[in-house]
Design an enzyme around this catalytic site. Structure first.
Site, short mmCIF file in Angstrom:
data_model
loop_
_atom_site.label_atom_id
_atom_site.label_comp_id
_atom_site.label_asym_id
_atom_site.label_seq_id
_atom_site.Cartn_x
_atom_site.Cartn_y
_atom_site.Cartn_z
N ASP A 1 48.36 37.29 41.32
CA ASP A 1 47.06 38.08 41.97
C ASP A 1 46.63 37.13 43.16
O ASP A 1 47.35 36.09 43.44
CB ASP A 1 45.82 37.92 41.31
CG ASP A 1 44.62 38.97 41.28
OD1 ASP A 1 44.74 39.44 42.51
OD2 ASP A 1 43.85 39.17 40.60
N HIS B 1 37.50 36.32 41.29
CA HIS B 1 37.45 36.46 42.80
C HIS B 1 36.70 35.15 43.03
O HIS B 1 36.68 34.51 44.31
CB HIS B 1 37.08 37.52 43.37
CG HIS B 1 38.07 38.64 43.28
ND1 HIS B 1 38.01 39.56 42.19
CD2 HIS B 1 38.75 39.39 44.16
CE1 HIS B 1 39.03 40.37 42.31
NE2 HIS B 1 39.49 40.18 43.39
#
Length: 511
Positions: free
Chosen positions: A261, A189
C-alpha cells in the site's frame, strides 16, 4: 535488460503517482528517465474524461517504454461504489458491500468485467481491487462498504468473481489488504492500527479469502499497514518479513507479485518514515513499492534501496514484475490502441444502473405506500466527508438538495455532527410534514449525527408521521432507529445511486 544495473532493477519495483492530466511534467519525465521508473498509479485528480485518460495512458507508456524497454503497469483503485477514480463519462459499478448484500455473486463478476473493459479501453491495465477485507468491525472507518461482507466465505466468493471478471476483461487484479484490514477501528492512512488476534483466529477468518484466492492462482496481493501482534509486534505487515515471506510466501505458497500500500500513508510515514518503510518492505519480501503522490519520496526510497539492497534480491522482484508484463501487456490486446466507444459505454451504464437499483437494500419496502413522496414530504440529508484520499477528491454533492430538486420537494441540509441547537432548529421545521426522508452518512460512527437520527425518529412519531432513513454509506446507521421507520441502505453517496433511489421511492423498477 541489464540485470546487473541496480537502477533498472529497482525502477521496475516502483509504482509512482504524479500530478497532471493532459501532460506529464518535465520533472516527472526526468525522474522516470533517470531512475528507470517502470510503473505508475493514477487517481481521480489525473482523470477528467475517458478520452483524456486514454491519451494520458498513451503518453505514460511512450515515456516509460523509451526509458526502460518495457511497458508500464498503469494502476488504479477502481473498486466501485465509494472508491472510484472514474470521470463522470465512465460509468462506475456499485461497491463491494452493496453487491455482497444482494447474495448474487454474478453481480461481482459483471462488475469486474465491465470495469476491466472500461479500464482497458482507456489504457489502464492493473486494478488494485478487489478488497478481501472482512468487515467484522462495524466501527471500521476505512473499510466498511469496501468489503463484500462480514463473513469470510462471502468475501471470498464475491472477491473471486470480481477478480475473475477483471481478468476476463484483460486487466490484472490485485487483492488487498493482506492479511486483512477489516477488524480495525482506525485508518492506516492516518495512524498505525494494531490487531490482537491469535494466529489461529486469523487463519479462520482474516486469512481465509486470501488463502483461497492464492489457491485460485491470483497473481498480485497488496499489503496492509497494520501490526498483527501475533505475527510481528514490531513492524506492520508491509515491513514484516515474518508476514510477507514466512506467512504469505512460505506458508500460503504465494509466488506472485507482492505490492505495498502507499508508503506515504500515516501508518508508515509518521511511525517509521517512508524511506525506512520502503527499505524494510523490500527486505521483508515486497516486489512493488507504491508511492502515490510525491515522486520525490519515491526518489529517496529508490536511493536507499539501490544503496542497501543487493543486486540478486532486486533481480528476484524485478523479474516478477517483468514476467507479469510479458504475460499481460506485451503480446496481448492490452497493449493495443483502442478508440473510446461511446455506444459501448452507454451499454455499460445501462447494465450498471440496473445492478445499482437491485443493490438498494430495502426490498421488503419496495411496495410500501409509506415510501411514496407526496406534498407532505420533506428531504433531510447530511453531506459526505473525506478524511483521506482513499475515496478520491471531495464530492460537490448534497443528498437533500439533489433529491429535493429531483422530486420537487423542500430540502433541509443537516450538518455531519449537528449541535443541540441545530438539532432543535431543524426539528422545529418539521411539524407540517407527514413523511420525512433522512439521508445519514456514517451516523453510527458520528455520535452527534446518531443522536440527531434518534431525535428525528422521536419527532416523526410525535407528529404522527413516517420516517424513511436512507443510510448513504455504511448500513449500520439503520440500527439507530426502530422498525417503525422505513430502513433503506444505499451504500454509496453518488448521483448514480441517488437517481436509483428516486425510482425506488416512486415504486418504479429498473430490471
Amino acid at each position: 535488460m541489464d540485470m546487473k544495473d541496480k537502477r533498472l532493477l529497482a525502477g521496475q519495483m516502483m509504482m509512482v503517482g504524479f500530478s497532471g492530466v493532459d501532460e506529464i511534467s518535465e520533472d516527472f519525465i526526468k525522474f522516470i528517465e533517470e531512475y528507470k521508473i517502470g510503473n505508475v498509479i493514477l487517481f481521480s485528480e489525473n482523470i477528467y474524461s475517458a478520452n483524456q485518460l486514454k491519451k494520458l495512458c498513451g503518453k505514460i507508456q511512450q515515456v516509460i517504454k523509451k526509458a526502460t524497454g518495457y511497458p508500464a503497469l498503469i494502476s488504479i483503485d477502481q473498486e466501485g461504489g465509494m472508491v472510484s477514480r472514474f470521470s463522470p463519462d465512465l460509468p462506475a459499478s456499485p461497491g463491494a458491500m452493496a453487491i455482497g448484500r444482494t447474495g448474487k455473486a454474478e453481480y461481482a463478476y459483471e462488475s469486474g468485467l465491465i470495469t476491466a473493459k472500461e479500464l482497458k479501453m482507456c489504457g489502464v491495465n492493473f486494478n488494485l481491487a478487489p478488497s478481501c477485507d472482512i468487515n467484522n468491525n462495524k466501527k471500521n472507518p476505512v473499510i466498511g462498504v469496501r468489503s463484500y461482507g462480514e463473513d469470510a466465505d462471502t468475501v471470498y466468493r464475491f472477491a473471486k468473481q470480481m477478480a475473475d471478471g477483471l481478468k476476463a476483461g484483460g486487466v490484472i487484479p490485485c487483492i488487498k489488504h493482506f492479511p486483512g484490514h477489516g477488524n480495525t477501528n482506525s485508518d492506516s492512512h492516518l495512524v498505525l492500527p494494531s490487531i490482537n488476534k491469535s494466529l489461529e483466529e486469523l487463519e479462520e477468518v482474516e486469512l481465509f479469502p486470501f488463502k483461497k484466492l492464492i489457491e485460485d492462482d491470483i497473481e498480485a496481493v497488496m499489503t496492509a499497514h497494520i501490526i498483527f501482534k501475533a505475527l510481528d509486534s514490531d513492524y506492520p505487515c508491509t515491513m514484516s518479513k515474518t508476514v510477507l515471506t514466512d506467512l504469505l510466501r512460505d506458508k500460503l505458497g504465494f509466488d506472485g507479485l507482492i505490492v505495498t500500500d502507499c508508503l506515504e500513508m500515516g501508518a508508515i510515514k509518521e511511525n517509521y518514515g517512508s524511506v525506512k518503510g520502503g527499505l524494510k518492505a523490500v527486505e521483508a519480501g515486497a516486489d512493488l513499492l507504491c508511492v502515490s503522490h510525491n515522486f520525490e519520496v519515491a526518489r529517496d526510497i529508490l536511493d536507499a534501496v539501490i544503496e542497501n539492497i543487493d543486486t540478486e534480491r532486486l533481480k528476484i522482484s524485478a523479474e516478477k514484475v517483468i514476467k507479469l508484463k510479458e504475460r499481460y501487456l506485451v503480446d496481448s490486446p492490452l497493449s493495443h490502441k483502442q478508440d473510446i466507444d461511446s455506444d459501448e459505454l452507454a451499454k455499460y451504464r445501462t447494465s450498471l444502473s440496473r445492478m445499482r437499483y437491485n443493490c438498494i437494500d430495502g426490498r421488503n419496502k419496495v411496495n410500501d405506500e409509506s415510501l411514496r413522496p407526496d406534498n407532505k414530504t420533506v428531504i433531510l440529508g447530511c453531506p459526505s466527508y473525506r478524511t483521506t484520499l482513499v475515496s478520491g477528491k471531495p464530492i460537490e454533492l448534497n443528498f437533500a438538495e439533489y433529491l429535493g430538486e429531483k422530486l420537487n420537494l423542500p430540502a433541509v441540509k443537516v450538518p455531519l455532527e449537528p449541535t443541540v441547537e441545530e438539532t432543535e432548529e431543524i426539528l422545529a421545521k418539521l411539524d407540517n410534514y407527514s413523511h420525512i426522508i433522512m439521508g445519514s452518512y456514517n451516523a453510527h460512527l458520528l455520535t452527534a449525527q446518531g443522536d440527531f437520527v434518534k431525535s428525528l425518529e422521536a419527532k416523526t412519531e410525535s407528529i404522527g408521521g413516517v420516517l424513511t432513513l436512507a443510510a448513504l454509506r455504511n448500513p449500520y446507521d439503520l440500527e439507530l432507529v426502530s422498525d417503525k421507520s422505513n430502513k433503506i441502505a444505499l451504500y454509496e453517496y453518488s448521483t448514480e445511486m441517488f437517481d436509483e433511489f428516486v425510482k425506488f421511492l416512486k415504486g418504479g423498477k429498473n430490471e
